[in-house]
Motif scaffolding. Structure first.
Motif, PDB file in Angstrom:
ATOM      1  N   PHE A   1      -5.059   5.337   4.428  1.00  0.00           N
ATOM      2  CA  PHE A   1      -4.633   3.930   4.416  1.00  0.00           C
ATOM      3  C   PHE A   1      -3.879   3.472   5.665  1.00  0.00           C
ATOM      4  O   PHE A   1      -3.795   2.283   5.914  1.00  0.00           O
ATOM      5  CB  PHE A   1      -3.781   3.649   3.168  1.00  0.00           C
ATOM      6  CG  PHE A   1      -4.568   3.636   1.898  1.00  0.00           C
ATOM      7  CD1 PHE A   1      -5.341   2.536   1.543  1.00  0.00           C
ATOM      8  CD2 PHE A   1      -4.544   4.725   1.049  1.00  0.00           C
ATOM      9  CE1 PHE A   1      -6.069   2.516   0.370  1.00  0.00           C
ATOM     10  CE2 PHE A   1      -5.276   4.713  -0.142  1.00  0.00           C
ATOM     11  CZ  PHE A   1      -6.036   3.609  -0.471  1.00  0.00           C
TER      12      PHE A   1
ATOM     13  N   MET B   1      -2.452  -4.859   1.158  1.00  0.00           N
ATOM     14  CA  MET B   1      -3.815  -5.101   0.697  1.00  0.00           C
ATOM     15  C   MET B   1      -3.759  -6.454   0.000  1.00  0.00           C
ATOM     16  O   MET B   1      -2.832  -6.701  -0.784  1.00  0.00           O
ATOM     17  CB  MET B   1      -4.257  -4.010  -0.283  1.00  0.00           C
ATOM     18  CG  MET B   1      -5.573  -4.282  -0.964  1.00  0.00           C
ATOM     19  SD  MET B   1      -6.171  -3.002  -2.135  1.00  0.00           S
ATOM     20  CE  MET B   1      -4.771  -2.023  -2.559  1.00  0.00           C
TER      21      MET B   1
ATOM     22  N   THR C   1      -8.956  -7.727   1.494  1.00  0.00           N
ATOM     23  CA  THR C   1      -8.575  -7.239   2.824  1.00  0.00           C
ATOM     24  C   THR C   1      -7.813  -5.941   2.639  1.00  0.00           C
ATOM     25  O   THR C   1      -6.792  -5.895   1.942  1.00  0.00           O
ATOM     26  CB  THR C   1      -7.711  -8.266   3.582  1.00  0.00           C
ATOM     27  OG1 THR C   1      -8.466  -9.467   3.731  1.00  0.00           O
ATOM     28  CG2 THR C   1      -7.329  -7.743   4.953  1.00  0.00           C
ATOM     29  N   LEU C   2      -8.352  -4.880   3.226  1.00  0.00           N
ATOM     30  CA  LEU C   2      -7.794  -3.539   3.091  1.00  0.00           C
ATOM     31  C   LEU C   2      -8.058  -2.783   4.384  1.00  0.00           C
ATOM     32  O   LEU C   2      -9.189  -2.790   4.883  1.00  0.00           O
ATOM     33  CB  LEU C   2      -8.460  -2.843   1.896  1.00  0.00           C
ATOM     34  CG  LEU C   2      -8.150  -1.380   1.635  1.00  0.00           C
ATOM     35  CD1 LEU C   2      -6.662  -1.158   1.376  1.00  0.00           C
ATOM     36  CD2 LEU C   2      -8.960  -0.883   0.439  1.00  0.00           C
ATOM     37  N   HIS C   3      -7.037  -2.154   4.921  1.00  0.00           N
ATOM     38  CA  HIS C   3      -7.168  -1.328   6.122  1.00  0.00           C
ATOM     39  C   HIS C   3      -7.766  -2.124   7.287  1.00  0.00           C
ATOM     40  O   HIS C   3      -8.576  -1.619   8.059  1.00  0.00           O
ATOM     41  CB  HIS C   3      -8.011  -0.093   5.795  1.00  0.00           C
ATOM     42  CG  HIS C   3      -7.860   1.027   6.759  1.00  0.00           C
ATOM     43  ND1 HIS C   3      -8.909   1.481   7.513  1.00  0.00           N
ATOM     44  CD2 HIS C   3      -6.788   1.777   7.102  1.00  0.00           C
ATOM     45  CE1 HIS C   3      -8.495   2.472   8.279  1.00  0.00           C
ATOM     46  NE2 HIS C   3      -7.204   2.672   8.050  1.00  0.00           N
TER      47      HIS C   3
ATOM     48  N   VAL D   1       0.827  -1.212   0.000  1.00  0.00           N
ATOM     49  CA  VAL D   1       0.000   0.000   0.000  1.00  0.00           C
ATOM     50  C   VAL D   1       0.862   1.264   0.000  1.00  0.00           C
ATOM     51  O   VAL D   1       0.480   2.274  -0.589  1.00  0.00           O
ATOM     52  CB  VAL D   1      -0.992  -0.019   1.182  1.00  0.00           C
ATOM     53  CG1 VAL D   1      -1.864   1.231   1.187  1.00  0.00           C
ATOM     54  CG2 VAL D   1      -1.888  -1.260   1.111  1.00  0.00           C
TER      55      VAL D   1
ATOM     56  N   TYR E   1      -1.273  -0.965   8.459  1.00  0.00           N
ATOM     57  CA  TYR E   1      -1.860  -1.864   7.451  1.00  0.00           C
ATOM     58  C   TYR E   1      -1.049  -1.777   6.150  1.00  0.00           C
ATOM     59  O   TYR E   1      -1.484  -1.157   5.180  1.00  0.00           O
ATOM     60  CB  TYR E   1      -3.321  -1.492   7.181  1.00  0.00           C
ATOM     61  CG  TYR E   1      -4.175  -1.435   8.417  1.00  0.00           C
ATOM     62  CD1 TYR E   1      -4.558  -2.598   9.077  1.00  0.00           C
ATOM     63  CD2 TYR E   1      -4.599  -0.208   8.941  1.00  0.00           C
ATOM     64  CE1 TYR E   1      -5.346  -2.557  10.219  1.00  0.00           C
ATOM     65  CE2 TYR E   1      -5.384  -0.155  10.079  1.00  0.00           C
ATOM     66  CZ  TYR E   1      -5.738  -1.329  10.709  1.00  0.00           C
ATOM     67  OH  TYR E   1      -6.522  -1.281  11.845  1.00  0.00           O
TER      68      TYR E   1
END
Length: 190
Positions: free
Chosen positions: A93, A101, A123-125, A73, A98
């Protein structure tokens, strides 16, 4: 004995012709981009410069493929350093917390010739949600330079940043909630 030999030859050819294949994205010929609307009047685009994608398929038309994506990211690039730094911050972000991604497909459904819907878990953040995108299989050729078997794909779709708690301080009139996604890439058979 001849019948048994014939059956073994057919079984071997079937296994060879339809064996599971792994395909890796060619980073020199791939791009993962996004576009949002700013203030309701202009589109702003960006991309992620560092990512990896693998596809595993038994069928030559990729109708049974499983795609896996991993994105760094922090490699986000909108061509404005101040904006990129802000997008990496906790306002968006939060890349220190995190940094990746990921996406893994769970289903490929044929829509028309070489056109599919690709469903999977993104899957993000820190949030995992099912998403569905459009996938266009553009064909497979032997690359004339490298002689590698190469397939091409285009992925398009829309995600909602609110689904992943990205930029909650910035309402949709300022930055659109809907994010247009477009990815193009060549994959090399391993």
């Amino acid at each position: 004995m001849k019948k048994l030999f014939s059956i073994l030859v057919v079984a071997l050819l079937s296994t060879t012709l339809f064996a599971q294949a792994t395909w890796k994205v060619d980073p020199m010929h791939a791009k993962l981009t996004f576009t949002v609307t700013h203030l309701g009047i202009a589109d702003v685009a960006g991309l992620f410069k560092t990512f990896d994608v693998t596809a595993v398929a038994n069928q030559p038309n990729f109708s049974d493929a499983v795609f896996e994506l991993s994105v760094d990211v922090a490699s986000i690039n909108t061509e404005v350093q101040m904006r990129d730094d802000h997008l990496k911050s906790a306002d968006f972000f939060e890349v220190t917390k995190y940094p990746k991604m990921t996406f893994k497909s769970t289903a490929v459904k044929k829509v028309s010739e070489n056109k599919y819907t690709l469903t999977g878990n993104l899957t993000l953040h820190g949030v995992t949600k099912p998403v569905t995108m459009d996938l266009w299989y553009r064909g497979t050729i032997e690359n004339p330079q490298s002689k590698a078997t190469t397939s091409g794909f285009q992925l398009t779709g829309v995600l909602k940043r609110s689904d992943f708690n990205i930029g909650p301080k910035f309402p949709a009139p300022m930055i659109s909630d809907e994010v247009q996604i477009k990815a193009d890439g060549e994959f090399i058979k391993q």
